[in-house]
Write an enzyme that holds these catalytic residues in place. Structure first.
Site, PDB file in Angstrom:
ATOM      1  N   LYS A  70       0.815  -1.219   0.000  1.00  0.00           N
ATOM      2  CA  LYS A  70       0.000   0.000   0.000  1.00  0.00           C
ATOM      3  C   LYS A  70       0.854   1.277   0.000  1.00  0.00           C
ATOM      4  CE  LYS A  70      -4.146  -1.417   2.490  1.00  0.00           C
ATOM      5  NZ  LYS A  70      -4.934  -1.247   3.700  1.00  0.00           N
ATOM      6  N   ASP A 106     -10.369   2.549   2.616  1.00  0.00           N
ATOM      7  CA  ASP A 106     -10.528   1.948   3.954  1.00  0.00           C
ATOM      8  C   ASP A 106     -11.315   2.880   4.881  1.00  0.00           C
ATOM      9  OD1 ASP A 106      -9.266  -0.487   3.543  1.00  0.00           O
ATOM     10  OD2 ASP A 106      -7.292   0.290   4.055  1.00  0.00           O
TER      11      ASP A 106
HETATM   12  P1  NDP Z   1      -0.861  -1.940  11.966  1.00  0.00           P
HETATM   13  O1  NDP Z   1       0.173  -2.944  12.323  1.00  0.00           O
HETATM   14  O2  NDP Z   1      -0.571  -0.936  10.911  1.00  0.00           O
HETATM   15  O3  NDP Z   1      -1.312  -1.146  13.300  1.00  0.00           O
HETATM   16  C1  NDP Z   1      -1.652  -1.848  14.461  1.00  0.00           C
HETATM   17  C2  NDP Z   1      -1.974  -0.865  15.594  1.00  0.00           C
HETATM   18  O4  NDP Z   1      -2.304  -1.629  16.765  1.00  0.00           O
HETATM   19  C3  NDP Z   1      -0.794   0.041  16.003  1.00  0.00           C
HETATM   20  O5  NDP Z   1      -1.255   1.249  16.525  1.00  0.00           O
HETATM   21  C4  NDP Z   1      -0.152  -0.821  17.094  1.00  0.00           C
HETATM   22  O6  NDP Z   1       0.713  -0.122  17.963  1.00  0.00           O
HETATM   23  C5  NDP Z   1      -1.392  -1.287  17.822  1.00  0.00           C
HETATM   24  N1  NDP Z   1      -1.112  -2.455  18.646  1.00  0.00           N
HETATM   25  C6  NDP Z   1      -0.718  -3.682  18.246  1.00  0.00           C
HETATM   26  N2  NDP Z   1      -0.548  -4.509  19.299  1.00  0.00           N
HETATM   27  C7  NDP Z   1      -0.844  -3.763  20.410  1.00  0.00           C
HETATM   28  C8  NDP Z   1      -0.876  -4.043  21.800  1.00  0.00           C
HETATM   29  N3  NDP Z   1      -0.571  -5.266  22.273  1.00  0.00           N
HETATM   30  N4  NDP Z   1      -1.237  -3.059  22.646  1.00  0.00           N
HETATM   31  C9  NDP Z   1      -1.557  -1.839  22.203  1.00  0.00           C
HETATM   32  N5  NDP Z   1      -1.546  -1.498  20.885  1.00  0.00           N
HETATM   33  C10 NDP Z   1      -1.192  -2.447  20.001  1.00  0.00           C
HETATM   34  O7  NDP Z   1      -2.151  -2.790  11.559  1.00  0.00           O
HETATM   35  P2  NDP Z   1      -3.433  -2.312  10.711  1.00  0.00           P
HETATM   36  O8  NDP Z   1      -3.773  -0.927  11.077  1.00  0.00           O
HETATM   37  O9  NDP Z   1      -3.241  -2.649   9.284  1.00  0.00           O
HETATM   38  O10 NDP Z   1      -4.539  -3.333  11.263  1.00  0.00           O
HETATM   39  C11 NDP Z   1      -5.081  -3.185  12.574  1.00  0.00           C
HETATM   40  C12 NDP Z   1      -6.293  -4.098  12.693  1.00  0.00           C
HETATM   41  O11 NDP Z   1      -7.286  -3.675  11.759  1.00  0.00           O
HETATM   42  C13 NDP Z   1      -6.018  -5.559  12.357  1.00  0.00           C
HETATM   43  O12 NDP Z   1      -6.722  -6.369  13.274  1.00  0.00           O
HETATM   44  C14 NDP Z   1      -6.585  -5.742  10.964  1.00  0.00           C
HETATM   45  O13 NDP Z   1      -7.054  -7.048  10.721  1.00  0.00           O
HETATM   46  C15 NDP Z   1      -7.764  -4.767  10.999  1.00  0.00           C
HETATM   47  N6  NDP Z   1      -8.132  -4.236   9.689  1.00  0.00           N
HETATM   48  C16 NDP Z   1      -9.460  -4.333   9.329  1.00  0.00           C
HETATM   49  C17 NDP Z   1      -9.864  -3.830   8.138  1.00  0.00           C
HETATM   50  C18 NDP Z   1     -11.312  -3.967   7.765  1.00  0.00           C
HETATM   51  O14 NDP Z   1     -11.664  -3.725   6.585  1.00  0.00           O
HETATM   52  N7  NDP Z   1     -12.178  -4.278   8.690  1.00  0.00           N
HETATM   53  C19 NDP Z   1      -8.945  -3.160   7.204  1.00  0.00           C
HETATM   54  C20 NDP Z   1      -7.582  -3.077   7.700  1.00  0.00           C
HETATM   55  C21 NDP Z   1      -7.206  -3.618   8.899  1.00  0.00           C
HETATM   56  P3  NDP Z   1       2.315  -0.367  17.775  1.00  0.00           P
HETATM   57  O15 NDP Z   1       2.676   0.319  16.506  1.00  0.00           O
HETATM   58  O16 NDP Z   1       2.906   0.236  18.999  1.00  0.00           O
HETATM   59  O17 NDP Z   1       2.529  -1.861  17.674  1.00  0.00           O
END
Ligand code: NDP
Length: 284
Positions: A70, A106
């Site tokens: 992306k 999105d």
């Molecule tokens: P990213 O990896 O880009 O971002 C993940 C986010 O979650 C970051 O802010 C990360 O913080 C945070 N995070 C992860 N683990 C923890 C934790 N243990 N405690 C606190 N914060 C945490 O992922 P995406 O944004 O691409 O995806 C996020 C979710 O959205 C996924 O579950 C994905 O499946 C879902 N999704 C759903 C879509 C839909 O159409 N419904 C489309 C795209 C995604 P840090 O950077 O500090 O790890």
């Protein structure tokens, strides 16, 4: 039926074999009798430039991009929609006579889901958890659509700097007021949620197989006027949604965002309305 005039659309990224997108788009093309087909192409970042050039040469109608391509597509697009420009990532490309326009559906998908579920958040406040790809797309689209205020929470980790940049960008470029807090700050969470209409979990916390975790440490911060939504769709009901239900909040999961981001891409390629009800009934 594939003919000599069939237009190609598809998905680039890795992994893509599990994707629901080919099912929903090909079924929608079939239902509307449109001469298009949607295929998946396993593509890594290093192959993107060559792949995009080839797709342009073959005059495909457009394609979706998922992780990890992306961000690379953002650099390769000839033009960008206002949302894609602010998000810094492209999930949908439209090819108009060799000009590739990068969009990001999105956030559009998420905002359509909110509206279709019957909630109005325009001019109101939302609390958003996360600062990754999904959270950024939602924050940008919410700000562009006229949400008045976003309280953004993220842990002080990998994406904290990204969260700071997103906060500054939206405060500078849109009329939405964005504040950033540490996800662990439960005092700030309680205060911000008190006058929020919507809470959105856009972290991956609670996603299978870690279904026992919730991004909210203290469920008493959830009040019954709050709509609580999750971008996660596996499981269908996250622990956060269960906590919210127990506090009498309305909830919905990430399936709606998934459906509506696809619908928006379909409409950009074909100019036709996506058969939402039929596809929802069949696959969601
Ligand atoms: P990213 O990896 O880009 O971002 C993940 C986010 O979650 C970051 O802010 C990360 O913080 C945070 N995070 C992860 N683990 C923890 C934790 N243990 N405690 C606190 N914060 C945490 O992922 P995406 O944004 O691409 O995806 C996020 C979710 O959205 C996924 O579950 C994905 O499946 C879902 N999704 C759903 C879509 C839909 O159409 N419904 C489309 C795209 C995604 P840090 O950077 O500090 O790890």
């Amino acid at each position: 039926m594939i003919t000599g005039k069939t237009r190609l659309t598809g998905l680039l990224g890795s992994p893509v074999k599990h994707s629901i997108s080919p099912l929903m788009h090909n079924e929608a093309f079939r239902q509307l009798e449109l001469d298009y087909v949607y295929l998946c192409f396993e593509t890594g970042e290093e192959q993107m430039e060559e792949t995009v050039r080839a797709l342009k040469t073959l005059n495909v109608r457009g394609f979706n991009c998922t992780m990890p391509v992306k961000l690379r597509m953002y650099e390769l697009a000839d033009r960008l929609s206002p949302a894609a420009e602010l998000i810094g990532a492209v999930n949908t490309v439209v090819n108009d006579q060799g000009i590739l326009t990068g969009h990001n559906t999105d956030g559009i998908g998420y905002m359509s889901a909110v509206k279709e579920k019957g909630y109005d958040i325009i001019g109101k406040k939302m609390t958003l958890l996360g600062a990754g790809g999904a959270a950024t797309a939602i924050a940008v689209q919410a700000a562009l659509d006229g949400v008045a205020e976003i309280a953004l929470f993220n842990r002080r980790g990998r994406s904290w700097e990204r969260a700071q940049k997103l906060t500054d960008l939206l405060n500078q470029k849109t009329s939405c007021h964005v504040t950033l807090h540490d996800l662990e700050d439960q005092g700030a969470m309680r205060l911000e949620l008190a006058d929020s209409t919507l809470l959105t979990n856009a972290t991956s916390v609670g996603m299978s197989p870690r279904e026992e975790s919730s991004p909210i440490a203290d469920p008493t911060v959830l009040h019954e006027r709050l709509v609580v939504s999750d971008v996660i769709y596996n499981p269908r009901e996250t622990l956060l949604m269960k906590q919210a239900k127990a506090r009498n909040c309305s909830t919905f999961n990430g399936l709606y965002m998934l459906l509506y981001q696809g619908a928006a891409a379909f409409e950009l390629w074909t100019g036709k309305q996506f058969p939402l009800e039929e596809i929802r009934a069949k696959y969601f």
